[in-house]
Scaffold this motif. Sequence first.
Motif, PDB file in Angstrom:
ATOM      1  N   VAL A   1       0.854  -1.176   0.000  1.00 22.85           N
ATOM      2  CA  VAL A   1       0.000   0.000   0.000  1.00 22.85           C
ATOM      3  C   VAL A   1       0.895   1.233   0.000  1.00 22.85           C
ATOM      4  O   VAL A   1       1.851   1.309   0.766  1.00 22.85           O
ATOM      5  CB  VAL A   1      -0.915   0.048   1.255  1.00 22.85           C
ATOM      6  N   THR A   2       0.580   2.185  -0.853  1.00 15.98           N
ATOM      7  CA  THR A   2       1.280   3.458  -0.891  1.00 15.98           C
ATOM      8  C   THR A   2       0.275   4.556  -0.617  1.00 15.98           C
ATOM      9  O   THR A   2      -0.810   4.562  -1.187  1.00 15.98           O
ATOM     10  CB  THR A   2       1.930   3.698  -2.265  1.00 15.98           C
ATOM     11  N   VAL A   3       0.636   5.489   0.260  1.00 14.84           N
ATOM     12  CA  VAL A   3      -0.209   6.642   0.562  1.00 14.84           C
ATOM     13  C   VAL A   3       0.594   7.887   0.220  1.00 14.84           C
ATOM     14  O   VAL A   3       1.753   8.031   0.621  1.00 14.84           O
ATOM     15  CB  VAL A   3      -0.610   6.669   2.050  1.00 14.84           C
ATOM     16  N   GLY A   4      -0.024   8.774  -0.558  1.00 12.65           N
ATOM     17  CA  GLY A   4       0.594  10.043  -0.889  1.00 12.65           C
ATOM     18  C   GLY A   4      -0.345  11.187  -0.550  1.00 12.65           C
ATOM     19  O   GLY A   4      -1.560  10.987  -0.470  1.00 12.65           O
ATOM     20  N   VAL A   5       0.229  12.359  -0.312  1.00 14.15           N
ATOM     21  CA  VAL A   5      -0.553  13.554  -0.016  1.00 14.15           C
ATOM     22  C   VAL A   5      -0.249  14.579  -1.079  1.00 14.15           C
ATOM     23  O   VAL A   5       0.924  14.898  -1.331  1.00 14.15           O
ATOM     24  CB  VAL A   5      -0.219  14.122   1.378  1.00 14.15           C
ATOM     25  N   VAL A   6      -1.302  15.113  -1.719  1.00 13.48           N
ATOM     26  CA  VAL A   6      -1.132  16.111  -2.771  1.00 13.48           C
ATOM     27  C   VAL A   6      -0.728  17.436  -2.152  1.00 13.48           C
ATOM     28  O   VAL A   6      -1.335  17.878  -1.173  1.00 13.48           O
ATOM     29  CB  VAL A   6      -2.433  16.262  -3.595  1.00 13.48           C
TER      30      VAL A   6
END
Length: 126
Positions: free
Chosen positions: A120-125
């Motif tokens: 799982v990868t989580v990114g924040v714009v």
Amino acid sequence: RGPVSYTHLDVYKRQARVNLAQRALRAAELSKRVELRIGEVERLAPKLGRGIDLLLMDEGLEDRAERLDLLLSLGVLAQGALVVAHGGRQDPGRDAAFQARLQLDTRIAARLRLNMGSGVTVGVVA
């Protein structure tokens, strides 16, 4: 501040997956806050409004970076939006390229890779 309101974009190619997602959203009492779209990202993206706060990416790794780039370029993802990408451990080379792209993209403020399940990868714009 009122109740949290967000638009979730998830693109499905098969109706059976949409039905499953709709049942899960109803069970979680989120069906009025989440919008599901059926079709190709490339066709849908130009028609989307701005301000999407949550993007779940569950499609193949081969197109993931390009599709995220398209959504970022069109400005449909809100500042602070979460991008959650599932999978990747099955194709470490493509996953590494996706991770590197997120790390170098100035439109992504933060990134976290979790080695649970198939990844799982989580990114924040930004």
